[in-house]
Scaffold this motif. Sequence first.
Motif, mmCIF file in Angstrom:
data_model
loop_
_atom_site.group_PDB
_atom_site.id
_atom_site.type_symbol
_atom_site.label_atom_id
_atom_site.label_comp_id
_atom_site.label_asym_id
_atom_site.label_seq_id
_atom_site.Cartn_x
_atom_site.Cartn_y
_atom_site.Cartn_z
ATOM 1 N N THR A 421 0.828 -1.209 0.000
ATOM 2 C CA THR A 421 0.000 0.000 0.000
ATOM 3 C C THR A 421 0.860 1.255 0.000
ATOM 4 O O THR A 421 0.607 2.208 -0.753
ATOM 5 C CB THR A 421 -0.927 -0.002 1.230
ATOM 6 O OG1 THR A 421 -1.775 -1.166 1.174
ATOM 7 C CG2 THR A 421 -1.776 1.248 1.282
ATOM 8 N N GLN A 422 1.909 1.247 0.820
ATOM 9 C CA GLN A 422 2.780 2.415 0.885
ATOM 10 C C GLN A 422 3.503 2.639 -0.433
ATOM 11 O O GLN A 422 3.583 3.771 -0.927
ATOM 12 C CB GLN A 422 3.800 2.249 2.019
ATOM 13 C CG GLN A 422 4.749 3.443 2.162
ATOM 14 C CD GLN A 422 5.695 3.302 3.325
ATOM 15 O OE1 GLN A 422 5.365 2.699 4.355
ATOM 16 N NE2 GLN A 422 6.901 3.841 3.191
ATOM 17 N N LEU A 424 2.685 1.624 -3.558
ATOM 18 C CA LEU A 424 1.793 2.024 -4.656
ATOM 19 C C LEU A 424 1.335 3.462 -4.502
ATOM 20 O O LEU A 424 1.164 4.176 -5.500
ATOM 21 C CB LEU A 424 0.603 1.070 -4.721
ATOM 22 C CG LEU A 424 0.919 -0.387 -5.100
ATOM 23 C CD1 LEU A 424 -0.348 -1.219 -5.155
ATOM 24 C CD2 LEU A 424 1.673 -0.474 -6.426
ATOM 25 N N GLN A 425 1.152 3.902 -3.256
ATOM 26 C CA GLN A 425 0.789 5.302 -3.042
ATOM 27 C C GLN A 425 1.964 6.224 -3.332
ATOM 28 O O GLN A 425 1.823 7.241 -4.019
ATOM 29 C CB GLN A 425 0.317 5.493 -1.603
ATOM 30 C CG GLN A 425 -1.041 4.879 -1.301
ATOM 31 C CD GLN A 425 -1.439 5.026 0.159
ATOM 32 O OE1 GLN A 425 -0.629 5.423 1.002
ATOM 33 N NE2 GLN A 425 -2.681 4.683 0.469
ATOM 34 N N ASP A 426 3.135 5.861 -2.809
ATOM 35 C CA ASP A 426 4.303 6.735 -2.962
ATOM 36 C C ASP A 426 4.714 6.895 -4.423
ATOM 37 O O ASP A 426 5.198 7.963 -4.826
ATOM 38 C CB ASP A 426 5.476 6.200 -2.146
ATOM 39 C CG ASP A 426 5.264 6.332 -0.643
ATOM 40 O OD1 ASP A 426 4.317 7.038 -0.247
ATOM 41 O OD2 ASP A 426 6.049 5.729 0.120
ATOM 42 N N ASP A 428 2.717 6.601 -7.004
ATOM 43 C CA ASP A 428 1.580 7.104 -7.799
ATOM 44 C C ASP A 428 1.210 6.109 -8.902
ATOM 45 O O ASP A 428 1.034 6.473 -10.071
ATOM 46 C CB ASP A 428 1.940 8.462 -8.394
ATOM 47 C CG ASP A 428 0.760 9.428 -8.369
ATOM 48 O OD1 ASP A 428 -0.346 8.996 -7.972
ATOM 49 O OD2 ASP A 428 0.938 10.596 -8.753
ATOM 50 N N TYR A 429 1.081 4.856 -8.514
ATOM 51 C CA TYR A 429 0.880 3.775 -9.475
ATOM 52 C C TYR A 429 -0.379 3.981 -10.312
ATOM 53 O O TYR A 429 -0.348 3.847 -11.550
ATOM 54 C CB TYR A 429 0.812 2.439 -8.730
ATOM 55 C CG TYR A 429 0.534 1.243 -9.614
ATOM 56 C CD1 TYR A 429 1.576 0.565 -10.245
ATOM 57 C CD2 TYR A 429 -0.766 0.788 -9.813
ATOM 58 C CE1 TYR A 429 1.319 -0.526 -11.053
ATOM 59 C CE2 TYR A 429 -1.033 -0.303 -10.625
ATOM 60 C CZ TYR A 429 0.010 -0.960 -11.240
ATOM 61 O OH TYR A 429 -0.250 -2.053 -12.041
ATOM 62 N N ARG A 431 -2.221 6.639 -11.099
ATOM 63 C CA ARG A 431 -2.150 7.729 -12.079
ATOM 64 C C ARG A 431 -1.240 7.366 -13.236
ATOM 65 O O ARG A 431 -1.572 7.605 -14.411
ATOM 66 C CB ARG A 431 -1.649 9.008 -11.402
ATOM 67 C CG ARG A 431 -1.489 10.192 -12.366
ATOM 68 C CD ARG A 431 -0.839 11.386 -11.703
ATOM 69 N NE ARG A 431 0.494 11.095 -11.198
ATOM 70 C CZ ARG A 431 1.596 11.015 -11.961
ATOM 71 N NH1 ARG A 431 1.505 11.196 -13.278
ATOM 72 N NH2 ARG A 431 2.769 10.758 -11.419
#
Length: 782
Positions: A421-422, A424-426, A428-429, A431
């Motif tokens: 989760t961290q 993919l968020q960091d 910007d997967y 987008r």
Amino acid sequence: MNTRDTLTTPPPASAITPVAGTSRPHESAALHVSGEARYTDDLPELRGTLHAALGLSPVAHGRLLGVDREALLALPGIVAVLTAEDIPGENNCGPLLHDDPLLAQGTLSYLGQPVFAVIATDRHLARRAAAQAARVIRHEALPAVLTAREAHAAGQYVVPPMHLQRGDAAAALAAAPLRWQGEWSVGGQEQFYLEGQISYALPQEDHGLLLHCSTQHPSEMQQLVAHALGWESHRVQVQCRRMGGGFGGKESQSALFACVAALAADRLQRPVKLRLDRDDDFLITGRRHGFDYRWDVGYDAEGRLLAAEVDLIANCGHSADLSAPVMTRALCHFDNAYWLPHVALHGFCARTNTQSNTAFRGFGGPQGALAMEVILDGIARRLGLDPAVVRQRNFYADEGGRNTTPYGQVVEDNLMQPLTTQLLQDCDYARRRAEIAAFNAGSPVLKRGLAFTPLKFGISFNVVHLNQAGALVHVYTDGSVLVNHGGTEMGQGLNTKVAQVVAQTLGLPLSAVRASATDTSKVANTSATAASTGADLNGKAAQDAARRIRDRLAPLAAELLGAPADALQWSDGRIGVAGRPEAALPFGQLVQQAYLRRIQLWSEGFYATPGLHWNRQTLQGRPFYYFAFGAAVAEVLVDTLTGEYRVLRADALHDVGQSLNPALDIGQVEGAFVQGQGWLTTEELRWHPQSGKLLTHAPSTYKIPTANDMPLDFRVHLFGRPNAADSIHRSKAVGEPPLLLPFAVLLALQDAVASVRPEAPPLRAPATAERVLAALHGFDSP
């Protein structure tokens, strides 16, 4: 000495610098960049040193009829010619099975196999004589088996097949709503250490031998040399200050060169050095096992795996070497990060007439996990789903009984989902996924691809008794410390981390602690520095030794400070007292007092990893002390006209627990990523289909990654959550696990190909430009 004179005002708390857990330079960094670091070939040669070279088999398979010694002895500078008949003890360098001769005897098993050794006054003269091998080796050629599939079809294995099963895979496959049968392959990989294989043997008094050897396993070199000479082990001393890289290639395969140098030195009673050129190193030694796979998997419409039956066929070469544990680890890592309710895995260690393959960073784990990633990627594409979503649906989970591996170990402290989760968020997967789809729709020639891959990697040797280590710590009367341990330094920073642990335990600055060369006369019966256990095992052993010394010193420190021992604080080179900031005792002065009181200032330390058990017959148990986790996202740009590509960006988030040295750990993650990327993209091994000669045996034909292959935007971060297991300072191993991170590069290439040909089969690895081009245009890859 007046006790009061030893008391000084301690520094403020803010000036106390922790040692373990902080970024410190590699202990030999300055020596490396200045050229002052001494490797085996840099050691001054004693007067009278002779040089050895090896004559190699000119055929992949044959009967050895003899060697024309006289022709060789007539050449300039040749002092001796040694063959198998000159070995007084056992003619074997196999680490597990005794099936790998030092020098060929009776049978020639691969093109490049050492048949004889020439000893000369000069290295170049020795090599010129060895180059006459095809002329002086009398032989009768026999048919050769050169591929793992051919060997598998003939039932030709170095060890019996292995089977790992859970549930009823056949029934679950029959009942699965969707099913996919496929096959795939991945090539091997040359270790390509900067320092090649080398040993320097020096006869000692009273029929002893000192061996300087570039090896990851000094104790095994000691044993095999003793066996070859027919000696007891105490007559052989092996030293290794540092290696110029190892990656597994110097775990077992340094033995042949150690034994030949030792044999020549003992026979001639003169120092003998054996150093391979790069071409000979490629032709003689083994590498990462190439694997072929055949699978039958069942899944549902959401991409959840229901069952899998898979054949894993490893090209092991002509002898067993470490192939059995490599295959075991491949089977135990096939699940990677995923719950498999029904599984039947079949491992076949194929015997071929090629170099005997051996340990390589990851030790079978990458080959096992990679197959699962290719399968899940293919399932996602068949369903038209985002592969990242399908992967997460299959993750191990604590609920629903989805937390036990096929080999019976519970996945504890599962960090896979929060880490994912961290990342993919960091990065910007979501987008970027949308942007890439839009880019590809409007770009007819250049195509971009994006992929996410996770990893779960078990840490420990999968042979239980190897999970032990020893260390020796000396404290000198000036307060300086020397530590010796059973691990070997190959550039990974093991000595730095062990020194940090000792300094932290004794409350000293790192500059007060020095690590010495690995030496079988100091710490005996050590395990190889492998399986990512170097810091775990040797750090714990060194900590044990340092704690023993500290515990001996504590009563004296308490007496001198007038405080209870449990109130002492050891830090920054001083011993203080909790709640009494006005006074402290310098460590060096405490040591001086201890010496005068005849308190022992050195100690041995030992550590054995707890809680491990393994049944080799059933492939069930708890082979790993803990798991390391990680994940990566890679983005590539592919030219559809040529198949060439660039890695535009790579994001990696890796779990190292509470890092012992973040700078070193980030370096290890970066290095593993690029090394793994090379394995999966450019490093292609080719053998001549008739002669069996390795054609890619030099940098001109074998392409390791260069600076130009690095991701243009490379972002590496450590997850930084302390290990739940009682590892050294709650850290986690970092050597092997991150080699799985660049799976994302291979599958990003697959993603780019799929934007042109959605039905394209999985890219064979290494995914060279030729293979990418073939996949893009739908013809057979080379």
